[in-house]
Design an enzyme around this catalytic site. Structure first.
Site, PDB file in Angstrom:
ATOM      1  N   LYS A  65      44.074   3.145 -36.907  1.00 25.37           N
ATOM      2  CA  LYS A  65      44.642   3.173 -38.079  1.00 25.37           C
ATOM      3  C   LYS A  65      45.944   3.172 -38.423  1.00 25.37           C
ATOM      4  CE  LYS A  65      40.631   2.353 -40.161  1.00 25.37           C
ATOM      5  NZ  LYS A  65      40.339   0.932 -40.662  1.00 25.37           N
TER       6      LYS A  65
HETATM    7  N1  PMP Z   1      36.190   4.724 -36.998  1.00 26.65           N
HETATM    8  C1  PMP Z   1      36.788   5.503 -37.455  1.00 26.65           C
HETATM    9  C2  PMP Z   1      36.926   7.053 -37.232  1.00 26.65           C
HETATM   10  C3  PMP Z   1      37.242   5.180 -38.911  1.00 26.65           C
HETATM   11  O1  PMP Z   1      37.908   5.899 -39.786  1.00 26.65           O
HETATM   12  C4  PMP Z   1      37.032   3.736 -39.237  1.00 26.65           C
HETATM   13  C5  PMP Z   1      37.805   3.233 -40.403  1.00 26.65           C
HETATM   14  N2  PMP Z   1      37.064   3.226 -41.488  1.00 26.65           N
HETATM   15  C6  PMP Z   1      36.328   2.978 -38.188  1.00 26.65           C
HETATM   16  C7  PMP Z   1      35.856   3.488 -37.007  1.00 26.65           C
HETATM   17  C8  PMP Z   1      36.006   1.363 -38.701  1.00 26.65           C
HETATM   18  O2  PMP Z   1      37.183   0.382 -38.623  1.00 26.65           O
HETATM   19  P1  PMP Z   1      37.404  -0.684 -39.475  1.00 26.65           P
HETATM   20  O3  PMP Z   1      37.790  -0.308 -40.883  1.00 26.65           O
HETATM   21  O4  PMP Z   1      38.568  -1.354 -39.073  1.00 26.65           O
HETATM   22  O5  PMP Z   1      36.238  -1.552 -39.318  1.00 26.65           O
END
Ligand code: PMP
Length: 363
Positions: A65
């Site tokens: 992120k």
């Molecule tokens: N794994 C974790 C630990 C996350 O915090 C997130 C984000 N919600 C994701 C996977 C999924 O990524 P994305 O939001 O880019 O689909």
């Protein structure tokens, strides 16, 4: 002669100056992205193909992120939407919040975060340590409930003057961040040899942006999504129908959804598979024990999906599979990496009871 000597002296000084240059990053922001691709060995020994983990815990905020936080904030600055002293607001399961708080500290913004009560205490404490103001909202209410973290963030945005709502579920820049960084990095790191991408879907930003870039380079690359039991994404991908009956509480944080985010480009995803809380938790622990990779719950989910995709015959000896591991294991000390928590969930059955008891207390 005299002139030549002074030129020599100047050159010498310049050379010495170059040698003495301090090799420091300007701030942690310079370390975002360019995460390593690490070959998996023991955990994938019985599976056909070659498996490589894109380990996003190497970002300074310890998750994927960081990429979207920096990209979205800098785009808002470029457009003049964000000015010094303004407030950044977001809904987050933790990681996006931590990254936003980190970028806010460096760039001088206030940061307000609405998080789900499902988020671990560690995560919430970490956000507060990074200077963010945190609102904890009930996890098991529908997305349109006024107490849901979406609606709490929206309300705070309306009430706070000079605030910007990041809105990662519906922000195309979330996808762009991965299109511009994660995708090109994987293409370059695999020398264009990647055959499959396996990635979790929450907002869908990671899988959509990375897949969009990779498919532009080679449309034959298969994009395999990971969804949770209790989430609507897989069924929606297959039928374009939003089925409320698919929604029920589950443990994995950040994976799957109870709404359809516009940041998910369903067209670039070939397939989804669902993984369980229990198997994903054990696989996360297995990654630490077999590969020395201390990664988070959704990394366990992603590799659990690899095992299931392998069972379905997705891979062969020539497959070069890249799996995105979104964050670091230290965020789950009171969950997946706590024997008490595993026990409380009923995740230790009689077979692996021994695993739970691998501790001796000397008195
Ligand atoms: N794994 C974790 C630990 C996350 O915090 C997130 C984000 N919600 C994701 C996977 C999924 O990524 P994305 O939001 O880019 O689909």
């Amino acid at each position: 002669m005299l002139v030549k000597h002074s030129i020599l002296e100047t050159l010498k000084k310049q050379y010495l100056h170059m040698k003495e240059e301090i090799k420091a990053y300007n701030s942690v922001l310079d370390l975002i992205g360019n995460t390593p691709l690490i070959k998996l060995n023991k955990i994938s020994a019985d599976l056909p193909g070659n498996f490589y983990a894109k380990v996003e815990a190497f970002n300074p905020g310890h998750s994927t992120k960081d990429r979207i936080a920096l990209c979205i904030i800098e785009e808002a600055e470029r457009k003049g939407i964000l000015k010094p002293g303004d407030t950044i607001i977001e809904t987050t399961s933790g990681n996006t919040g931590f990254s936003l708080a980190m970028v806010s500290i460096i760039k001088g913004y206030d940061c307000i975060l609405a998080v789900s009560s499902k988020s671990s205490k560690d995560k919430i404490d970490m956000l507060r340590s990074m200077g963010a103001k945190v609102y904890v909202c009930p996890a098991h209410v529908s997305a349109d409930d006024e107490r849901s973290y979406y609606n709490v963030a929206k309300r705070l945005h309306e009430e706070t003057k000079g605030s910007v709502y990041i809105n990662q579920y519906f922000n195309e820049l979330n996808v762009d961040a991965h299109y511009k960084s994660t995708g090109p990095e994987i293409w370059e790191q695999t020398g264009g040899q990647i055959t499959h991408l396996v990635a979790c879907s929450g907002t869908g930003g990671t899988i959509s942006g990375t897949a969009r870039f990779l498919k532009e380079q080679n449309p034959n690359i298969k994009i395999l999504g990971v969804d949770a039991f209790g989430s609507v994404l897989k069924k929606y991908h297959e039928t374009k129908e939003f089925d409320n009956a698919e929604i029920y509480p589950y443990r994995i944080e950040g994976l799957g959804k109870n709404l359809i985010p516009t940041a998910t480009d369903f067209d670039v995803i070939d397939k989804f598979i669902k993984v369980s809380d229990e198997e994903s938790a054990h696989t996360a622990r297995e990654l630490a024990k077999k590969e020395g990779l201390f990664v988070g719950y959704t990394s366990g989910a992603a590799f659990q999906a690899v095992k299931q995709y392998a069972e379905e015959g997705e891979f062969d000896a020539n497959s070069k599979v890249v799996i995105i591991f979104p964050d670091h294991g230290s965020r789950y000390m009171s969950k997946v990496f706590s024997d008490e928590w595993m026990n409380e969930q009923g995740f230790f059955d009689s077979v692996n009871q021994e695993e739970a008891l691998k501790i001796e207390i000397i008195k």
